[in-house]
Scaffold this motif. Sequence first.
Motif, PDB file in Angstrom:
ATOM      1  N   GLY A 100      35.384  17.876   4.607  1.00  0.00           N
ATOM      2  CA  GLY A 100      34.519  17.307   5.634  1.00  0.00           C
ATOM      3  C   GLY A 100      33.567  16.229   5.141  1.00  0.00           C
ATOM      4  O   GLY A 100      32.699  15.790   5.879  1.00  0.00           O
ATOM      5  N   PHE A 101      33.730  15.782   3.895  1.00  0.00           N
ATOM      6  CA  PHE A 101      32.857  14.739   3.340  1.00  0.00           C
ATOM      7  C   PHE A 101      33.655  13.465   3.093  1.00  0.00           C
ATOM      8  O   PHE A 101      34.847  13.527   2.801  1.00  0.00           O
ATOM      9  N   ASP A 102      32.977  12.326   3.194  1.00  0.00           N
ATOM     10  CA  ASP A 102      33.607  11.045   2.844  1.00  0.00           C
ATOM     11  C   ASP A 102      33.700  10.903   1.333  1.00  0.00           C
ATOM     12  O   ASP A 102      34.481  10.111   0.824  1.00  0.00           O
ATOM     13  N   GLY A 103      32.882  11.645   0.637  1.00  0.00           N
ATOM     14  CA  GLY A 103      32.873  11.612  -0.812  1.00  0.00           C
ATOM     15  C   GLY A 103      31.875  12.612  -1.347  1.00  0.00           C
ATOM     16  O   GLY A 103      31.093  13.209  -0.595  1.00  0.00           O
ATOM     17  N   ILE A 104      31.916  12.786  -2.647  1.00  0.00           N
ATOM     18  CA  ILE A 104      30.962  13.646  -3.345  1.00  0.00           C
ATOM     19  C   ILE A 104      30.447  12.852  -4.534  1.00  0.00           C
ATOM     20  O   ILE A 104      31.233  12.388  -5.361  1.00  0.00           O
ATOM     21  N   ILE A 105      29.140  12.662  -4.584  1.00  0.00           N
ATOM     22  CA  ILE A 105      28.537  11.991  -5.734  1.00  0.00           C
ATOM     23  C   ILE A 105      28.148  13.070  -6.728  1.00  0.00           C
ATOM     24  O   ILE A 105      27.319  13.930  -6.433  1.00  0.00           O
ATOM     25  N   GLY A 106      28.798  13.042  -7.888  1.00  0.00           N
ATOM     26  CA  GLY A 106      28.625  14.088  -8.878  1.00  0.00           C
ATOM     27  C   GLY A 106      27.636  13.740  -9.975  1.00  0.00           C
ATOM     28  O   GLY A 106      27.045  12.649 -10.001  1.00  0.00           O
ATOM     29  N   SER A 107      27.487  14.664 -10.898  1.00  0.00           N
ATOM     30  CA  SER A 107      26.499  14.500 -11.967  1.00  0.00           C
ATOM     31  C   SER A 107      26.821  13.323 -12.886  1.00  0.00           C
ATOM     32  O   SER A 107      25.915  12.773 -13.510  1.00  0.00           O
ATOM     33  N   ASP A 108      28.089  12.905 -12.965  1.00  0.00           N
ATOM     34  CA  ASP A 108      28.427  11.732 -13.781  1.00  0.00           C
ATOM     35  C   ASP A 108      27.717  10.483 -13.268  1.00  0.00           C
ATOM     36  O   ASP A 108      27.214   9.679 -14.043  1.00  0.00           O
ATOM     37  N   PHE A 109      27.627  10.333 -11.955  1.00  0.00           N
ATOM     38  CA  PHE A 109      26.946   9.195 -11.346  1.00  0.00           C
ATOM     39  C   PHE A 109      25.441   9.264 -11.608  1.00  0.00           C
ATOM     40  O   PHE A 109      24.816   8.278 -11.983  1.00  0.00           O
ATOM     41  N   PHE A 110      24.852  10.449 -11.428  1.00  0.00           N
ATOM     42  CA  PHE A 110      23.411  10.607 -11.637  1.00  0.00           C
ATOM     43  C   PHE A 110      23.028  10.350 -13.094  1.00  0.00           C
ATOM     44  O   PHE A 110      22.058   9.664 -13.378  1.00  0.00           O
ATOM     45  N   SER A 111      23.796  10.909 -14.017  1.00  0.00           N
ATOM     46  CA  SER A 111      23.447  10.747 -15.423  1.00  0.00           C
ATOM     47  C   SER A 111      23.706   9.324 -15.926  1.00  0.00           C
ATOM     48  O   SER A 111      22.916   8.797 -16.706  1.00  0.00           O
ATOM     49  N   SER A 112      24.776   8.674 -15.491  1.00  0.00           N
ATOM     50  CA  SER A 112      25.054   7.315 -15.967  1.00  0.00           C
ATOM     51  C   SER A 112      24.028   6.308 -15.459  1.00  0.00           C
ATOM     52  O   SER A 112      23.785   5.285 -16.096  1.00  0.00           O
ATOM     53  N   ASN A 113      23.383   6.602 -14.337  1.00  0.00           N
ATOM     54  CA  ASN A 113      22.364   5.709 -13.789  1.00  0.00           C
ATOM     55  C   ASN A 113      20.942   6.193 -14.045  1.00  0.00           C
ATOM     56  O   ASN A 113      19.986   5.593 -13.595  1.00  0.00           O
ATOM     57  N   LYS A 114      20.808   7.336 -14.755  1.00  0.00           N
ATOM     58  CA  LYS A 114      19.493   7.921 -15.068  1.00  0.00           C
ATOM     59  C   LYS A 114      18.671   8.134 -13.797  1.00  0.00           C
ATOM     60  O   LYS A 114      17.544   7.671 -13.663  1.00  0.00           O
ATOM     61  N   LEU A 115      19.251   8.871 -12.841  1.00  0.00           N
ATOM     62  CA  LEU A 115      18.633   9.051 -11.535  1.00  0.00           C
ATOM     63  C   LEU A 115      17.914  10.383 -11.412  1.00  0.00           C
ATOM     64  O   LEU A 115      18.262  11.361 -12.078  1.00  0.00           O
ATOM     65  N   ILE A 116      16.929  10.391 -10.538  1.00  0.00           N
ATOM     66  CA  ILE A 116      16.154  11.592 -10.228  1.00  0.00           C
ATOM     67  C   ILE A 116      16.354  11.897  -8.746  1.00  0.00           C
ATOM     68  O   ILE A 116      16.249  11.010  -7.900  1.00  0.00           O
ATOM     69  N   ILE A 117      16.652  13.155  -8.450  1.00  0.00           N
ATOM     70  CA  ILE A 117      16.769  13.591  -7.060  1.00  0.00           C
ATOM     71  C   ILE A 117      15.447  14.236  -6.673  1.00  0.00           C
ATOM     72  O   ILE A 117      15.050  15.242  -7.253  1.00  0.00           O
ATOM     73  N   ASP A 118      14.773  13.638  -5.719  1.00  0.00           N
ATOM     74  CA  ASP A 118      13.448  14.087  -5.281  1.00  0.00           C
ATOM     75  C   ASP A 118      13.597  14.784  -3.921  1.00  0.00           C
ATOM     76  O   ASP A 118      13.738  14.128  -2.894  1.00  0.00           O
ATOM     77  N   PHE A 119      13.564  16.119  -3.931  1.00  0.00           N
ATOM     78  CA  PHE A 119      13.726  16.866  -2.692  1.00  0.00           C
ATOM     79  C   PHE A 119      12.466  16.854  -1.833  1.00  0.00           C
ATOM     80  O   PHE A 119      12.540  17.104  -0.639  1.00  0.00           O
ATOM     81  N   LYS A 120      11.323  16.549  -2.414  1.00  0.00           N
ATOM     82  CA  LYS A 120      10.093  16.475  -1.623  1.00  0.00           C
ATOM     83  C   LYS A 120      10.141  15.256  -0.706  1.00  0.00           C
ATOM     84  O   LYS A 120       9.821  15.354   0.475  1.00  0.00           O
ATOM     85  N   ASN A 121      10.527  14.100  -1.250  1.00  0.00           N
ATOM     86  CA  ASN A 121      10.583  12.871  -0.465  1.00  0.00           C
ATOM     87  C   ASN A 121      11.978  12.512   0.021  1.00  0.00           C
ATOM     88  O   ASN A 121      12.186  11.465   0.636  1.00  0.00           O
ATOM     89  N   LEU A 122      12.945  13.380  -0.270  1.00  0.00           N
ATOM     90  CA  LEU A 122      14.342  13.210   0.135  1.00  0.00           C
ATOM     91  C   LEU A 122      14.884  11.842  -0.263  1.00  0.00           C
ATOM     92  O   LEU A 122      15.390  11.055   0.549  1.00  0.00           O
ATOM     93  N   GLU A 123      14.785  11.562  -1.590  1.00  0.00           N
ATOM     94  CA  GLU A 123      15.315  10.296  -2.084  1.00  0.00           C
ATOM     95  C   GLU A 123      15.824  10.430  -3.506  1.00  0.00           C
ATOM     96  O   GLU A 123      15.415  11.302  -4.263  1.00  0.00           O
ATOM     97  N   VAL A 124      16.735   9.537  -3.841  1.00  0.00           N
ATOM     98  CA  VAL A 124      17.267   9.417  -5.191  1.00  0.00           C
ATOM     99  C   VAL A 124      16.755   8.096  -5.745  1.00  0.00           C
ATOM    100  O   VAL A 124      16.860   7.065  -5.088  1.00  0.00           O
ATOM    101  N   SER A 125      16.184   8.133  -6.946  1.00  0.00           N
ATOM    102  CA  SER A 125      15.613   6.918  -7.514  1.00  0.00           C
ATOM    103  C   SER A 125      15.834   6.880  -9.028  1.00  0.00           C
ATOM    104  O   SER A 125      16.205   7.877  -9.640  1.00  0.00           O
ATOM    105  N   LYS A 126      15.589   5.701  -9.604  1.00  0.00           N
ATOM    106  CA  LYS A 126      15.699   5.540 -11.061  1.00  0.00           C
ATOM    107  C   LYS A 126      14.624   6.363 -11.739  1.00  0.00           C
ATOM    108  O   LYS A 126      13.495   6.441 -11.281  1.00  0.00           O
ATOM    109  N   GLY A 127      14.998   6.971 -12.860  1.00  0.00           N
ATOM    110  CA  GLY A 127      14.067   7.807 -13.607  1.00  0.00           C
ATOM    111  C   GLY A 127      13.191   7.015 -14.526  1.00  0.00           C
ATOM    112  O   GLY A 127      13.248   5.873 -14.733  1.00  0.00           O
TER     113      GLY A 127
END
Length: 127
Positions: A100-127
């Motif tokens: 039921g998803f168009d895709g799944i963004i996995g941990s490889d994407f987050f780690s290669s871009n040094k991203l932080i998932i912020d559940f308080k502000n519901l956003e993904v940003s550079k670390g």
Amino acid sequence: MKFDMDDHLPLVSVEIEYSGRKKIFGNVLLDTGCSSTILDTDLCEEIGLLLDLENAITRKMYGIGGTEIIIEQKVSGMIIDKFRLNNFTLQLGDVREKHGFDGIIGSDFFSSNKLIIDFKNLEVSKG
């Protein structure tokens, strides 16, 4: 990258660009428990990202729902949202129909871009 919570799942709508062609993938799961980024094969065909069966590697994807076969291949010059991926190993499979998803963004994407998932502000940003 802003995301929404739907039934306790972080979902994002992202524009994906490949070879100058763009498409919105509207229902993409952010999944740090998934090691690889997987995009729906049919949607990728719409932007010219075709299965390279000659150079692709067949892999098994394991999870709570069981096991399925996906195709793993390298892509260059792909952009997901505002994040550029050069020589990124991507997996292509039937995730829309089966999960039921168009895709799944996995941990490889987050780690290669040094991203932080912020559940308080519901956003993904550079670390």
